[in-house]
Design an enzyme around this catalytic site. Structure first.
Site, PDB file in Angstrom:
ATOM      1  N   ALA A 119       0.837  -1.208   0.000  1.00 14.74           N
ATOM      2  CA  ALA A 119       0.000   0.000   0.000  1.00 14.74           C
ATOM      3  C   ALA A 119       0.870   1.256   0.000  1.00 14.74           C
ATOM      4  CB  ALA A 119      -0.943  -0.006   1.206  1.00 14.74           C
ATOM      5  N   ASP A 160      -0.199  -8.817  -2.832  1.00 11.40           N
ATOM      6  CA  ASP A 160      -0.425  -7.564  -2.100  1.00 11.40           C
ATOM      7  C   ASP A 160      -0.492  -6.372  -3.052  1.00 11.40           C
ATOM      8  OD1 ASP A 160      -0.097  -9.332  -0.045  1.00 11.40           O
ATOM      9  OD2 ASP A 160       1.322  -8.109   1.088  1.00 11.40           O
TER      10      ASP A 160
HETATM   11  C1  MEV Z   1       2.606 -11.878   2.748  1.00  9.78           C
HETATM   12  O1  MEV Z   1       1.524 -10.982   2.997  1.00  9.78           O
HETATM   13  C2  MEV Z   1       2.105 -13.077   2.021  1.00  9.78           C
HETATM   14  C3  MEV Z   1       3.118 -14.098   1.560  1.00  9.78           C
HETATM   15  O2  MEV Z   1       2.409 -15.058   0.783  1.00  9.78           O
HETATM   16  C4  MEV Z   1       4.236 -13.502   0.767  1.00  9.78           C
HETATM   17  C5  MEV Z   1       3.778 -13.040  -0.614  1.00  9.78           C
HETATM   18  O3  MEV Z   1       2.725 -13.428  -1.102  1.00  9.78           O
HETATM   19  O4  MEV Z   1       4.548 -12.243  -1.207  1.00  9.78           O
HETATM   20  C6  MEV Z   1       3.730 -14.816   2.743  1.00  9.78           C
END
Ligand code: MEV
Length: 332
Positions: A119, A160
């Site tokens: 974000a 993300d």
């Molecule tokens: C982090 O929020 C989530 C993970 O799957 C890492 C990623 O997707 O980059 C652990």
């Protein structure tokens, strides 16, 4: 001209860690945002100021590629790294050589597994672009923010960066060739989540590396666990689309058990999950990379009791509304 952009945090409903290996994940944008304010400068200096990143009054100057800190508090450096990388990536993409003042504020704890890094990157990129007269499409921001995350962390899935840029609910997967599939899900019944946060004892990068090491040691066993997590995401998509929250809760419980089996949960996260279930949650799981951070509890009926129980267990608790809008330019 000073401009502002904001981008939402996220919760991973299903599929963290497995998504790094190409399995599908389901993720939703949160109604808590990161704000970036940008103002072009006449010289080529990039100045970053981070407020509300739990370290008040931090000023960081980035002069000629060198980071100059005006505080001795180092904990916020990881968050700042995303801002400076975002400026670098956006400047290169837009071929802008002018400096900028950037100020960052966050409505969420940073580094809690709520996607604040992505974000921060998306809001900074969008504010930087707007300050120089450019408007970027959501997918462009998603790809650039992913570049920022990979630049800072070394390894990151596009999860993300995709959700913070596009918002709503997404099913994400990406193949070994790097092609990203982002499917927007129309969710009829918003799953009411209670989120509890306990202190992080490990960073995302360390947790991702831990899973990688286990997979290297025993590819059959850990590969199978990751595949199963991917399968849960596929079943969860169906339950989510038909508004079947009971099934969704059970699938969350299984997902948590598998994350624990991968080694990314902690005693406190396991206890928090248990406490939420005992107070009436349909299901609960850790969300994000693990090693501390957040637990999400699906509590469409007993949200008050679940919230109290999680708070009594010593976590910081809030209710999450999901499906928020992705990155956007804000009127000032
Ligand atoms: C982090 O929020 C989530 C993970 O799957 C890492 C990623 O997707 O980059 C652990």
């Amino acid at each position: 001209m000073r401009v502002a952009a904001s981008a939402p945090g996220k919760v991973t409903l299903f599929g963290e860690h497995a998504v790094v290996y190409g399995h599908p994940a389901i993720v939703a944008a949160l109604d808590k945002r990161v704000y970036a304010y940008a103002e072009p400068r006449s010289d080529d200096v990039v100045k970053i100021s981070a407020k509300d990143l739990r370290v008040p009054g931090l000023i960081v100057s980035y002069v000629g590629g060198e980071l100059v800190l005006e505080t001795d508090y180092g904990a916020v450096l990881p968050a700042i790294a995303y801002v400076s990388k975002a400026v670098e990536v956006a400047a290169r993409y837009l071929d802008v050589r002018k400096g900028v003042n950037v100020e960052i504020r966050s409505e969420m704890p940073v580094g809690a597994g709520l996607g604040t890094s992505a974000a921060v990157a998306a809001a900074t990129i969008t504010a930087f672009a707007a300050a120089h007269g450019y408007e970027l499409a959501g997918e462009e921001v998603a790809n650039l923010a992913w570049e920022v995350e990979k630049g800072v962390q070394g390894i990151a899935s596009p999860m993300d960066s995709s959700i913070t840029a596009l918002g709503g609910y997404l099913k994400i997967s990406y193949g070994s060739g790097g092609a990203i599939e982002r499917v927007a899900l129309k969710v009829p019944k918003e799953p009411l989540l209670v989120v509890g946060y306990v202190e992080r004892v490990a960073r995302t990068k360390e947790m991702v590396e831990l899973v990688r090491a286990r997979l290297f040691e025993n590819p059959d066993l850990y590969g199978e666990i990751l595949r199963l997590i991917g399968r849960l995401a596929v079943e969860a998509e169906k339950a989510l689309l038909r508004g079947d929250l009971r099934t969704l809760g059970s699938l969350m419980n299984v997902n948590h058990a598998l994350l624990d089996a991968l080694g990314v949960s902690t005693r406190r996260l396991n206890e928090l999950v248990q406490v939420a279930r005992e107070a009436g949650a349909y299901g609960a799981k850790l969300t994000g990379a693990g090693g501390g951070g957040c637990v999400i509890a699906l509590a469409p009926e007993n949200a008050d009791a679940v919230e109290v129980a999680m708070r009594l267990h010593g976590s910081m608790v809030f209710r999450a509304r999901l499906g928020a809008e992705g990155v956007r330019v804000e009127a000032l």
